[in-house]
Write an enzyme that holds these catalytic residues in place. Structure first.
Site, mmCIF file in Angstrom:
data_model
loop_
_atom_site.group_PDB
_atom_site.id
_atom_site.type_symbol
_atom_site.label_atom_id
_atom_site.label_comp_id
_atom_site.label_asym_id
_atom_site.label_seq_id
_atom_site.Cartn_x
_atom_site.Cartn_y
_atom_site.Cartn_z
ATOM 1 N N LYS A 13 0.836 -1.217 0.000
ATOM 2 C CA LYS A 13 0.000 0.000 0.000
ATOM 3 C C LYS A 13 0.868 1.262 0.000
ATOM 4 C CE LYS A 13 -2.253 -0.617 3.860
ATOM 5 N NZ LYS A 13 -1.710 -1.840 4.416
ATOM 6 N N ARG A 88 -9.646 1.166 9.014
ATOM 7 C CA ARG A 88 -9.187 -0.182 9.330
ATOM 8 C C ARG A 88 -10.267 -0.992 10.038
ATOM 9 N NH1 ARG A 88 -3.311 0.777 9.457
ATOM 10 N NH2 ARG A 88 -2.165 -1.121 9.923
HETATM 11 P P1 AMP Z 1 0.724 0.855 9.498
HETATM 12 O O1 AMP Z 1 1.913 1.714 9.273
HETATM 13 O O2 AMP Z 1 -0.450 1.257 8.641
HETATM 14 O O3 AMP Z 1 1.036 -0.615 9.383
HETATM 15 O O4 AMP Z 1 0.251 1.106 11.006
HETATM 16 C C1 AMP Z 1 1.097 0.840 12.109
HETATM 17 C C2 AMP Z 1 0.289 0.756 13.382
HETATM 18 O O5 AMP Z 1 -0.370 1.998 13.629
HETATM 19 C C3 AMP Z 1 -0.835 -0.268 13.354
HETATM 20 O O6 AMP Z 1 -0.391 -1.574 13.670
HETATM 21 C C4 AMP Z 1 -1.774 0.299 14.420
HETATM 22 O O7 AMP Z 1 -1.291 0.046 15.720
HETATM 23 C C5 AMP Z 1 -1.662 1.800 14.176
HETATM 24 N N1 AMP Z 1 -2.660 2.247 13.180
HETATM 25 C C6 AMP Z 1 -2.414 2.762 11.953
HETATM 26 N N2 AMP Z 1 -3.541 3.078 11.326
HETATM 27 C C7 AMP Z 1 -4.550 2.752 12.165
HETATM 28 C C8 AMP Z 1 -5.963 2.815 12.088
HETATM 29 N N3 AMP Z 1 -6.589 3.284 10.997
HETATM 30 N N4 AMP Z 1 -6.689 2.384 13.145
HETATM 31 C C9 AMP Z 1 -6.081 1.930 14.250
HETATM 32 N N5 AMP Z 1 -4.754 1.815 14.400
HETATM 33 C C10 AMP Z 1 -3.986 2.231 13.364
#
Ligand code: AMP
Length: 296
Positions: A13, A88
């Site tokens: 992504k 999410r």
């Molecule tokens: P990512 O970089 O998108 O993999 O996000 C890293 C971490 O940030 C995730 O594992 C969650 O702990 C938190 N996070 C990011 N986006 C969200 C979201 N939309 N809702 C809840 N937690 C989020």
């Protein structure tokens, strides 16, 4: 152009979002990146999110909805944005629908990057190795154990969004196992087919709205407001109505406490946008009246 990129951790992504940013001059809104920045800066949100993120769990819906709502209001998001890592959960998707409605914005597409789960662990391991080689700091949640938890969270909380958006005829699924440039081309083709970008301009970096509709709309609006300032003020005050609508909906009977607080965040954001619009409209009218008087 406003799109959502949907896919499990490691599905590409972020990579695709960056390529779309370069191509179409829109911004990437990654909640993961924003939260990591908040953690690094030690803000109250960052302090709240730090442990949750390190364990691979999800940060509360109302926190990320608030962050996204504020970010969408920034001037650089006016031309369009790609949501990466948000929504999410279904409550986040519902909150986003309300937010966009209150801000009078339309979602063009939801692109799902479908990948083979067994390949994801390998992808993340490769990413970590490359980051170490470059001497970059490795994310705390990029370990096999935490990734397993993040994948489980994706399956239980995020995968229902595939059904949510397919029911609303917004979903396009793309094979995320192809080479990076093949995935990019497939996304481009999909955006063209949906009419979100100009077919002849694809690859040249123009969204349909940026290429065509925006200048026309701007000229029309300028002509209208030059003629009828009162009407322009009325138009600017309109978002107040949608804020009222959003607030009515927010008290209609939320299913649970989490939903209630997400709706509260949406309501607050809608009110903020409405207030801004009314202020802007009033300023415009006052300016015009002063001009008229000066002429006389
Ligand atoms: P990512 O970089 O998108 O993999 O996000 C890293 C971490 O940030 C995730 O594992 C969650 O702990 C938190 N996070 C990011 N986006 C969200 C979201 N939309 N809702 C809840 N937690 C989020």
């Amino acid at each position: 152009m406003r799109i959502i990129l949907l896919g499990p951790p490691g599905s590409g992504k972020g990579t695709q979002a960056q390529l779309l940013v370069q191509r179409y001059g829109i911004v990437q809104l990654s909640t993961g990146e924003m939260l990591r920045a908040a953690v690094a800066a030690g803000t109250p949100v960052g302090l709240k999110a730090k442990e949750i993120m390190a364990s691979g769990s999800l940060v509360p819906d109302e926190v990320v909805v608030g962050i996204i709502s504020d970010r969408i209001d920034q001037p650089d998001a006016r031309n369009g944005f790609i949501l990466d890592g948000f929504p999410r959960t279904v409550p986040q998707a519902e909150a986003l629908d309300e937010l966009l409605k209150a801000k009078r914005l339309k979602l063009d597409a939801v692109i799902e990057l479908r990948v083979n789960e067994s390949a994801l662990l390998h992808r993340v391991e490769t990413r970590v190795a490359q980051m170490r080689e470059r001497g970059e700091e490795v994310r705390l949640d990029d370990t096999p154990e935490v990734l397993t938890k993040r994948l489980a969270n994706y399956r239980s909380q995020t995968e229902p969004l595939i059904h949510y958006y397919s029911e609303r005829r917004k979903l396009s699924t793309i094979d995320g196992m192809m080479a990076i440039d093949e995935v990019t081309r497939a996304i481009d083709r999909q955006l063209q087919a949906l009419g979100a970008v100009e077919p002849q301009e694809a690859g040249k970096g123009k969204t349909r709205s940026a290429a065509k509709t925006a200048p026309v709309k701007k000229a029309r609006a300028a002509k209208k407001s030059a003629k009828k300032p009162a009407k322009a003020a009325k138009k600017a005050a309109k978002p107040a109505k949608s804020a009222k609508k959003a607030s009515k909906k927010a008290v209609k009977g939320p299913r649970n406490a989490a939903k209630k607080s997400v709706k509260k965040t949406v309501k607050k954001a809608a009110k903020k946008t409405a207030k801004k619009a009314v202020k802007k409209g009033a300023k415009k009218v006052a300016k015009k009246v002063t001009k008229k008087r000066a002429k006389r």
